[in-house]
Design a protein around this motif. Structure first.
Motif, PDB file in Angstrom:
ATOM      1  N   MET A 191      43.619  43.453  55.885  1.00  0.00           N
ATOM      2  CA  MET A 191      43.582  42.590  54.710  1.00  0.00           C
ATOM      3  C   MET A 191      43.956  41.157  55.084  1.00  0.00           C
ATOM      4  O   MET A 191      44.707  40.923  56.034  1.00  0.00           O
ATOM      5  N   ARG A 246      45.949  38.138  53.450  1.00  0.00           N
ATOM      6  CA  ARG A 246      46.892  37.893  52.362  1.00  0.00           C
ATOM      7  C   ARG A 246      46.874  36.410  52.010  1.00  0.00           C
ATOM      8  O   ARG A 246      47.071  35.555  52.870  1.00  0.00           O
ATOM      9  N   GLU A 264      48.356  33.453  49.338  1.00  0.00           N
ATOM     10  CA  GLU A 264      49.328  33.071  48.321  1.00  0.00           C
ATOM     11  C   GLU A 264      48.674  32.048  47.397  1.00  0.00           C
ATOM     12  O   GLU A 264      48.306  30.955  47.815  1.00  0.00           O
ATOM     13  N   VAL A 323      49.679  36.590  44.389  1.00  0.00           N
ATOM     14  CA  VAL A 323      49.214  36.895  45.740  1.00  0.00           C
ATOM     15  C   VAL A 323      47.954  37.738  45.655  1.00  0.00           C
ATOM     16  O   VAL A 323      47.866  38.672  44.844  1.00  0.00           O
ATOM     17  N   ARG A 374      45.189  40.062  48.046  1.00  0.00           N
ATOM     18  CA  ARG A 374      44.982  40.723  49.331  1.00  0.00           C
ATOM     19  C   ARG A 374      43.497  41.097  49.409  1.00  0.00           C
ATOM     20  O   ARG A 374      43.028  41.951  48.659  1.00  0.00           O
TER      21      ARG A 374
END
Length: 230
Positions: free
Chosen positions: A130, A132, A134, A139, A141
């Motif tokens: 994944m 990730r 922000e 958040v 993914r």
């Protein structure tokens, strides 16, 4: 790992099954192996239970060929690893549209099958990775295999997947979190190789029709990356 063999030749199916058993022991990998004597039988089973990871498909079968089956499964959104078994080189170009992992020419050898199954297993592991991100409101993914390309504009990078996300991170920073299925085609673009349909000296066309610029000097490298990936 759930692996499937589809071949209308009982002798060929038994032979390949034996090779898989050898690979399974050497690789230390748990495998549930299913077999089907026709494309129609496999398609029926897949509609009932889509939990399949690797398909080994004979191309020359009865009414429905292995290629036709693969196209049908891809149209339904199947993300399985597809390995074609064939006695003829002429089909290789046709497998590009269904993202075939590899073609194995019959008679299949233990060494070649083991190499391809090692690649398939690694691809399955990659599919679990994944990215990730922000965001301002939380958040996200994103599975790497869903990302078509990344594009930078000023201080923001947009990740184009099933949805688009823009983050204040550099392309270089995000590139470090990707895998070998991605290639930098331009200072402002990184593309997922599995979505590439056509390459010219100046452009890369994706399967959805998106056209991206290709920097001078990256044409040969991109073609090498595509050969290795596919």
């Amino acid at each position: 790992m759930k692996m499937v063999i589809c071949d209308d030749s009982a002798a060929d199916m038994a032979y390949v099954t034996g090779l898989i058993e050898v690979w399974k022991k050497q690789a230390g990998t748990a495998v549930e192996l299913l077999s089907f004597p026709s494309a129609e039988a496999l398609l029926f089973a897949w509609e009932e239970n889509r939990d399949m990871d690797i398909l080994l498909l004979d191309i020359e079968m009865g009414e429905m060929s292995g290629l036709e089956l693969a196209k049908r499964l891809r149209s339904y959104g199947a993300q399985v690893q597809i390995i074609f078994l064939t006695g003829y080189m002429e089909y290789i170009a046709e497998g590009y549209d269904v993202e075939a992992l590899h073609y194995l020419l019959k008679p299949v050898t233990q060494e070649r099958l083991s190499q391809v199954l090692d690649r398939a297993r690694e691809r399955l592991r990659t599919r679990e990775r994944m990215l990730r991100l922000e965001l301002q409101d939380g958040v996200a993914r994103l599975p790497l295999h869903e990302i078509r390309y990344l594009e930078v504009l000023r201080n923001y990078t947009t990740i184009h997947g099933r949805e688009d996300y823009s983050v204040k991170r550099s392309l270089n920073d995000l590139e470090g979190e990707l895998d070998e299925s991605f290639y930098r085609i331009h200072r402002s673009f990184i593309v997922n190789l599995r979505f590439v349909r056509r390459v010219t000296r100046t452009e890369v066309t994706l399967k959805d029709g998106t056209v991206l610029p290709l920097s001078r000097g990256r044409y040969e490298g991109l073609n090498r990356a595509l050969i290795v990936y596919f």
